[in-house]
Design a protein around this motif. Structure first.
Motif, mmCIF file in Angstrom:
data_model
loop_
_atom_site.group_PDB
_atom_site.id
_atom_site.type_symbol
_atom_site.label_atom_id
_atom_site.label_comp_id
_atom_site.label_asym_id
_atom_site.label_seq_id
_atom_site.Cartn_x
_atom_site.Cartn_y
_atom_site.Cartn_z
ATOM 1 N N ILE A 1 0.867 -1.258 -0.085
ATOM 2 C CA ILE A 1 0.191 0.026 -0.031
ATOM 3 C C ILE A 1 0.781 1.307 0.011
ATOM 4 O O ILE A 1 2.070 1.237 0.594
ATOM 5 C CB ILE A 1 -0.923 -0.038 1.266
ATOM 6 C CG1 ILE A 1 -2.002 1.012 0.950
ATOM 7 C CG2 ILE A 1 -0.224 0.095 2.660
ATOM 8 C CD1 ILE A 1 -3.446 0.744 2.131
ATOM 9 N N GLY B 1 -2.031 4.553 3.004
ATOM 10 C CA GLY B 1 -1.800 3.527 4.168
ATOM 11 C C GLY B 1 -2.429 4.150 5.297
ATOM 12 O O GLY B 1 -3.270 3.717 5.876
ATOM 13 N N PRO B 2 -2.105 5.637 5.849
ATOM 14 C CA PRO B 2 -2.570 5.876 6.965
ATOM 15 C C PRO B 2 -4.143 6.119 7.190
ATOM 16 O O PRO B 2 -4.560 6.186 8.420
ATOM 17 C CB PRO B 2 -1.500 7.044 7.167
ATOM 18 C CG PRO B 2 -0.653 7.280 6.192
ATOM 19 C CD PRO B 2 -0.986 6.217 4.838
ATOM 20 N N LEU C 1 -6.469 4.422 5.183
ATOM 21 C CA LEU C 1 -7.324 3.270 4.753
ATOM 22 C C LEU C 1 -6.827 2.212 5.297
ATOM 23 O O LEU C 1 -7.626 0.921 5.243
ATOM 24 C CB LEU C 1 -7.300 3.117 3.175
ATOM 25 C CG LEU C 1 -8.576 2.562 2.528
ATOM 26 C CD1 LEU C 1 -9.799 3.119 2.751
ATOM 27 C CD2 LEU C 1 -8.119 2.521 0.990
ATOM 28 N N LEU C 2 -5.802 2.064 5.919
ATOM 29 C CA LEU C 2 -5.258 0.743 6.575
ATOM 30 C C LEU C 2 -6.253 0.071 7.501
ATOM 31 O O LEU C 2 -6.353 -1.272 7.431
ATOM 32 C CB LEU C 2 -3.652 0.953 6.922
ATOM 33 C CG LEU C 2 -3.039 -0.337 7.302
ATOM 34 C CD1 LEU C 2 -2.658 -1.043 5.904
ATOM 35 C CD2 LEU C 2 -1.511 0.161 7.686
ATOM 36 N N THR C 3 -6.499 1.050 8.572
ATOM 37 C CA THR C 3 -7.335 0.330 9.679
ATOM 38 C C THR C 3 -8.513 -0.373 9.091
ATOM 39 O O THR C 3 -8.908 -1.517 9.329
ATOM 40 C CB THR C 3 -7.663 1.550 10.450
ATOM 41 O OG1 THR C 3 -6.232 1.833 11.193
ATOM 42 C CG2 THR C 3 -8.607 0.915 11.883
ATOM 43 N N LEU D 1 -9.257 -1.580 6.057
ATOM 44 C CA LEU D 1 -8.924 -2.835 5.312
ATOM 45 C C LEU D 1 -8.424 -3.949 5.980
ATOM 46 O O LEU D 1 -9.030 -4.848 5.907
ATOM 47 C CB LEU D 1 -7.681 -2.296 4.298
ATOM 48 C CG LEU D 1 -7.733 -1.351 3.138
ATOM 49 C CD1 LEU D 1 -6.620 -1.140 2.488
ATOM 50 C CD2 LEU D 1 -8.650 -2.101 2.101
ATOM 51 N N VAL D 2 -7.814 -3.454 7.186
ATOM 52 C CA VAL D 2 -7.347 -4.754 7.944
ATOM 53 C C VAL D 2 -8.571 -5.298 8.733
ATOM 54 O O VAL D 2 -8.602 -6.566 8.803
ATOM 55 C CB VAL D 2 -6.471 -4.157 9.118
ATOM 56 C CG1 VAL D 2 -5.914 -5.417 10.157
ATOM 57 C CG2 VAL D 2 -5.003 -3.933 8.134
ATOM 58 N N LEU E 1 1.825 -6.709 5.486
ATOM 59 C CA LEU E 1 1.592 -5.462 4.893
ATOM 60 C C LEU E 1 2.915 -4.859 4.443
ATOM 61 O O LEU E 1 3.692 -4.982 5.491
ATOM 62 C CB LEU E 1 0.838 -4.556 5.916
ATOM 63 C CG LEU E 1 -0.610 -4.885 5.949
ATOM 64 C CD1 LEU E 1 -1.384 -4.293 7.009
ATOM 65 C CD2 LEU E 1 -1.302 -4.591 4.596
ATOM 66 N N THR E 2 3.145 -4.332 3.514
ATOM 67 C CA THR E 2 4.293 -3.315 3.301
ATOM 68 C C THR E 2 3.969 -1.854 2.538
ATOM 69 O O THR E 2 3.028 -1.575 1.718
ATOM 70 C CB THR E 2 5.144 -4.012 2.086
ATOM 71 O OG1 THR E 2 5.615 -5.297 2.384
ATOM 72 C CG2 THR E 2 6.372 -3.138 1.567
ATOM 73 N N GLU E 3 4.274 -1.026 3.170
ATOM 74 C CA GLU E 3 4.196 0.564 2.882
ATOM 75 C C GLU E 3 5.470 1.008 2.183
ATOM 76 O O GLU E 3 6.456 0.926 2.638
ATOM 77 C CB GLU E 3 3.685 1.361 3.891
ATOM 78 C CG GLU E 3 3.380 2.866 3.398
ATOM 79 C CD GLU E 3 3.171 3.607 4.578
ATOM 80 O OE1 GLU E 3 1.770 4.173 4.842
ATOM 81 O OE2 GLU E 3 4.071 3.881 5.408
#
Length: 328
Positions: free
Chosen positions: A102, A107-108, A110-112, A114-115, A129-131
């Protein structure tokens, strides 16, 4: 019977072909540089063929034969890796490891969710995950180190299957009291002669911002970039620079809606005129045996689009059909 190259030898060759640097290729393959070099030399002896031109000093130059073998090796390795993946997908869809990449401007924010949606709907998936920047994520995807990416399009995503999810409009962020702050919408033409704070090279948002600015009549991209004295490594840093009146910035709505501007003395106004948005989407390797899984995940991810979006969401009903959408 001719001896066949090993999968590891092909990985070394493909990594060097992609990265054109022994050190970076070795790091991508998680081995030492000497191990990678020895593996490629062993492949040359095994094939009785010269794959690299070693007369050009330290530069990595493939012979025409080496270039052809690297391309064939890439196809062969993809086919080989697809065998266990295909069997696993057939046994139990949406299970096992999912290596997701991502970008930092998504990431900052949409990540929560998404997980959470993966844990709720697909509890058998083991997520990693890899940012990283778009360029680096695409590199890792092509080398087989990632399975799927969450990107902002348009981007240089050649060699991938892409699937758009929803559009993310751009806003102009400026200090309080700025000359443009009285407007309800900022036409792209008004960005002309403005000092723009850009993301640093490697971030797709930089190129997307430049593309928006070029829509303004008379806006010279070279002048605009030359006047961009300040560059940021993150949207958070960009907003702080804006607050200090160092310039104005273009920020996606996703970040603003997730609190990016809180506690900052700045204002945001939507852009208008021309395509003034990016598209949140997914990317994966072509002909992936897990394509049906990725379409199912896309259907779930699309539900995360803000309810106030006017743009239609993609038709994801044909799960498993090969997606033909390509990034421009």
């Amino acid at each position: 019977m001719l001896p066949l190259p090993s999968a590891q030898q092909l990985r070394y060759l493909i990594a060097l072909s992609e990265l054109r640097h022994f050190g970076r290729a070795a790091a991508a393959c998680a081995v030492t540089q000497s191990t990678l070099s020895a593996g490629i030399m062993a492949l040359e002896r095994q094939l009785d063929a010269q794959l690299l031109d070693r007369t050009v000093g330290k530069k990595v130059v493939f012979t025409p034969l080496g270039h052809d073998i690297a391309n064939k090796g890439r196809q062969a390795l993809e086919a080989l890796e697809a065998v266990p993946q295909l069997a696993a997908a057939a046994r139990t869809p949406l299970t096992g490891a999912l290596r997701l990449g991502i970008i930092p401007t998504i990431g900052p924010f949409l990540l929560t969710p998404l997980v959470k949606i993966i844990r709720l709907r697909f509890p058998q998936i083991v997520l990693s995950l890899t940012e990283d920047t778009t360029e680096h994520l695409l590199e890792k995807l092509s080398l087989g180190r990632l399975d799927m990416l969450v990107l902002a399009m348009p981007c240089l995503c050649d060699g991938t299957e892409t699937l758009p999810l929803w559009q993310d409009p751009f806003h102009v962020v400026m200090p309080e009291g700025h000359d443009l702050s009285h407007l309800t919408h900022v036409p792209v033409e008004r960005l002309e002669n403005q000092r723009m704070i850009m993301m640093e090279d490697g971030h797709c948002l930089r190129e997307q911002t430049l593309a928006v600015c070029r829509q303004g009549r008379g806006w010279d991209s070279s002048d605009g970039e030359g006047d961009s004295t300040f560059t940021a490594t993150s949207l958070q840093t960009m907003v702080e620079m804006v607050e200090l009146s160092l310039g104005i910035g273009v920020v996606p709505a996703l970040a603003i809606e997730n609190g990016l501007l809180q506690n900052h003395r700045v204002v945001a106004r939507p852009l208008s005129g021309g395509p003034v948005w990016r598209t949140i989407g997914l990317a994966w390797r072509p002909r992936s045996p897990r394509a049906a899984d990725f379409h199912t995940l896309a259907s779930a991810f699309a539900t995360l689009a803000p309810a106030n979006r006017e743009t239609p969401r993609p038709d994801l009903s044909a799960i498993g059909k090969k997606d033909t959408a390509r990034s421009k």
